[in-house]
Scaffold this motif. Structure first.
Motif, PDB file in Angstrom:
ATOM      1  N   ILE A 198       9.273   5.926   6.288  1.00  0.00           N
ATOM      2  CA  ILE A 198       8.828   6.217   4.926  1.00  0.00           C
ATOM      3  C   ILE A 198       8.636   7.726   4.849  1.00  0.00           C
ATOM      4  O   ILE A 198       7.905   8.305   5.656  1.00  0.00           O
ATOM      5  CB  ILE A 198       7.495   5.520   4.596  1.00  0.00           C
ATOM      6  N   ASP A 230      17.269   6.518   0.053  1.00  0.00           N
ATOM      7  CA  ASP A 230      16.315   5.471  -0.307  1.00  0.00           C
ATOM      8  C   ASP A 230      16.940   4.080  -0.290  1.00  0.00           C
ATOM      9  O   ASP A 230      17.990   3.842  -0.904  1.00  0.00           O
ATOM     10  CB  ASP A 230      15.733   5.760  -1.693  1.00  0.00           C
ATOM     11  N   ASN A 231      16.289   3.181   0.447  1.00  0.00           N
ATOM     12  CA  ASN A 231      16.730   1.793   0.600  1.00  0.00           C
ATOM     13  C   ASN A 231      18.093   1.664   1.279  1.00  0.00           C
ATOM     14  O   ASN A 231      18.732   0.608   1.204  1.00  0.00           O
ATOM     15  CB  ASN A 231      16.768   1.068  -0.754  1.00  0.00           C
ATOM     16  N   PHE A 254      13.055   4.859   3.451  1.00  0.00           N
ATOM     17  CA  PHE A 254      12.366   4.619   2.184  1.00  0.00           C
ATOM     18  C   PHE A 254      11.720   5.912   1.697  1.00  0.00           C
ATOM     19  O   PHE A 254      10.953   6.542   2.431  1.00  0.00           O
ATOM     20  CB  PHE A 254      11.299   3.538   2.360  1.00  0.00           C
ATOM     21  N   VAL A 264       9.310   8.015  -1.076  1.00  0.00           N
ATOM     22  CA  VAL A 264       8.191   7.870  -2.011  1.00  0.00           C
ATOM     23  C   VAL A 264       7.930   9.229  -2.652  1.00  0.00           C
ATOM     24  O   VAL A 264       8.280  10.267  -2.088  1.00  0.00           O
ATOM     25  CB  VAL A 264       6.905   7.375  -1.300  1.00  0.00           C
ATOM     26  N   GLU A 303       1.605   4.972  -3.490  1.00  0.00           N
ATOM     27  CA  GLU A 303       3.007   4.626  -3.250  1.00  0.00           C
ATOM     28  C   GLU A 303       3.277   4.456  -1.757  1.00  0.00           C
ATOM     29  O   GLU A 303       4.082   3.607  -1.357  1.00  0.00           O
ATOM     30  CB  GLU A 303       3.927   5.700  -3.836  1.00  0.00           C
ATOM     31  N   LEU A 304       2.609   5.264  -0.940  1.00  0.00           N
ATOM     32  CA  LEU A 304       2.713   5.082   0.513  1.00  0.00           C
ATOM     33  C   LEU A 304       2.222   3.692   0.906  1.00  0.00           C
ATOM     34  O   LEU A 304       2.857   2.988   1.695  1.00  0.00           O
ATOM     35  CB  LEU A 304       1.889   6.147   1.241  1.00  0.00           C
ATOM     36  N   LYS A 310       2.030   0.976  -0.970  1.00  0.00           N
ATOM     37  CA  LYS A 310       2.970  -0.044  -1.458  1.00  0.00           C
ATOM     38  C   LYS A 310       4.175  -0.176  -0.537  1.00  0.00           C
ATOM     39  O   LYS A 310       4.633  -1.280  -0.228  1.00  0.00           O
ATOM     40  CB  LYS A 310       3.441   0.310  -2.875  1.00  0.00           C
ATOM     41  N   LYS A 311       4.694   0.965  -0.082  1.00  0.00           N
ATOM     42  CA  LYS A 311       5.894   0.920   0.757  1.00  0.00           C
ATOM     43  C   LYS A 311       5.575   0.383   2.148  1.00  0.00           C
ATOM     44  O   LYS A 311       6.379  -0.358   2.736  1.00  0.00           O
ATOM     45  CB  LYS A 311       6.513   2.315   0.851  1.00  0.00           C
ATOM     46  N   PHE A 313       5.356  -3.264   1.704  1.00  0.00           N
ATOM     47  CA  PHE A 313       6.691  -3.813   1.437  1.00  0.00           C
ATOM     48  C   PHE A 313       7.450  -4.016   2.746  1.00  0.00           C
ATOM     49  O   PHE A 313       8.079  -5.062   2.960  1.00  0.00           O
ATOM     50  CB  PHE A 313       7.469  -2.872   0.518  1.00  0.00           C
ATOM     51  N   ILE A 314       7.395  -3.025   3.621  1.00  0.00           N
ATOM     52  CA  ILE A 314       8.085  -3.143   4.911  1.00  0.00           C
ATOM     53  C   ILE A 314       7.480  -4.270   5.739  1.00  0.00           C
ATOM     54  O   ILE A 314       8.194  -5.068   6.353  1.00  0.00           O
ATOM     55  CB  ILE A 314       8.020  -1.805   5.677  1.00  0.00           C
ATOM     56  N   ALA A 322      13.844  -4.448   6.283  1.00  0.00           N
ATOM     57  CA  ALA A 322      13.437  -3.216   6.973  1.00  0.00           C
ATOM     58  C   ALA A 322      14.239  -3.017   8.252  1.00  0.00           C
ATOM     59  O   ALA A 322      14.622  -1.893   8.596  1.00  0.00           O
ATOM     60  CB  ALA A 322      11.945  -3.263   7.287  1.00  0.00           C
TER      61      ALA A 322
END
Length: 395
Positions: A323, A336-337, A341, A343, A350-351, A353-354, A357-358, A365
């Motif tokens: 990230i 990105d993606n 990832f 941010v 946002e950190l 959230k990511k 998400f991972i 991932a």
């Protein structure tokens, strides 16, 4: 072929975190039959003639205890202080004098100047004494100096003498094209990991056990530009949500006391380990053991940001999900993606959230980490980099 690196910063010992990629570049060129020598300033009076098989000439420029203009932090970051403004005058005078005698005695085919201000002056002296091709190697931090009109004028004058210009990223290339006047060809040639090759080949995948403590890793200097305080805000948020995390922070810097204070004031001692600088085997182990590598860099109050981000390359070589903030040259590595990832900078939420998400999308991932590994092997391996450099030197 004989090449001289002129640089303001070069490793003082094996394992030094000050521009380790430059030593690695010199060693890789040496493998290709190139003779590489280094012309660099002293630090605290050190006298050095050889490091890891690479000849180095260290010039003195002030009293031993005051020779701290370079190495620990970029000289451009220090020039707002009066004592460093005095030091830079001594640095330039001594560098010119020493480069005159050095290049009268030693002849080269190519002189490559890293961080061209003010080192370009030494390179110009060398060019006219040896007839060597002159290459400027731009990173990004030196471009902050051109806000000063006089320095920008000097920079443009120096550019007249360059035979070729190398930048480490598309971000740095855009900076010099937008701000400086020159006619020399430009090549984007990044640097790569300085970790030993035999270690890099030992890759490992993210841990699949979602119920375990999530291991997060940060590697970098503890300075404003690295965004460490925003990362700590994200960790605080995760712990408030009762997300089990273990965070390892590797690096030193002037914000270390701020980091310690934040950890203590927010009761994060049991979640965060500050390890400072660590030996290479320990660093390798941290890369292997982490689940997610976080690179929260920002554009600092001076306008400085990442020219590239070597530790991202290292993390991807261990197939770890990365990230990173969407700043500077980071985007040359992290798509990105696709390879990692991205941010927004300065955004702890946002950190968070990511990171979550991972954790919750392991299969995705894992594929992104695999993509990242393949991407850096294809674009940031030393074979690729050295081949590009040799084309510039031989052109």
């Amino acid at each position: 072929m004989k090449i001289c690196f002129i640089t303001s910063s070069f490793p003082r010992y094996i394992g030094d975190t000050s521009a380790p990629w430059l030593l690695k570049t010199a060693k890789e060129l040496k493998k290709m039959g190139v003779e590489v020598s280094v012309f660099a300033p002293s630090y605290n009076g050190i006298k050095q003639k050889l490091i890891d098989g690479i000849p180095i000439y260290r010039f003195r420029y002030f009293f031993k205890s005051s020779e701290k203009l370079t190495h620990e932090e970029s000289s451009s970051a220090r020039l707002n202080e009066l004592k460093y403004k005095i030091l830079i005058i001594c640095y330039i005078f001594s560098g010119c004098l020493n480069s005159f005698f050095y290049f009268r005695k030693n002849k080269f085919d190519v002189i490559t100047v890293h961080w061209p201000f003010p080192q370009a002056i030494f390179g110009i002296i060398g060019k006219y004494l040896t007839g060597a091709k002159l290459v400027y190697h731009f990173y990004a931090s030196e471009m902050l100096l051109i806000r000063n009109r006089f320095i920008k004028t000097l920079f443009n004058f120096f550019m007249l003498f360059a035979d070729h210009i190398v930048t480490i990223s598309s971000f740095t290339e855009n900076l010099i094209k937008n701000e400086l006047k020159f006619k020399s060809p430009v090549s984007i040639i990044p640097f790569s990991s300085s970790l030993p090759d035999n270690i890099i080949t030992e890759v490992s995948y993210p841990n699949e056990n979602k119920s375990k403590i999530l291991k997060l890793l940060f590697v970098g200097r503890l300075i404003e530009r690295k965004g460490i305080l925003y990362f700590l805000e994200a960790i605080k948020n995760l712990t408030e949500r009762r997300i089990p995390v273990s965070v390892t922070i590797i690096g030193e810097g002037y914000q270390k006391e701020l980091v310690k204070k934040f950890i203590l004031e927010n009761g994060l001692e049991k979640y965060i380990i500050l390890k400072g600088e660590v030996p290479i085997p320990d660093l390798v182990n941290e890369y292997k053991e982490c689940d997610i590598f976080v690179f929260p860099s920002i554009t600092d109050k001076r306008g400085d940001t990442e020219g590239l981000g070597c530790v991202i390359i290292e993390a991807l070589m261990y197939k770890k999900p990365v990230i990173a903030s969407n700043v500077g040259g980071v985007v040359d590595i992290v798509k990105d993606n696709v390879t990692g990832f991205l941010v927004p900078e300065k955004d702890p939420l946002e950190l968070v959230k990511k990171i979550l998400f991972i954790r919750d999308n392991y299969d995705f991932a894992k594929q992104i980490a695999e993509n990242g590994y393949n991407y850096v092997i294809k674009n940031f391996s030393w074979d690729v980099i050295v081949t590009k450099l040799l084309k510039v030197y031989q052109r």
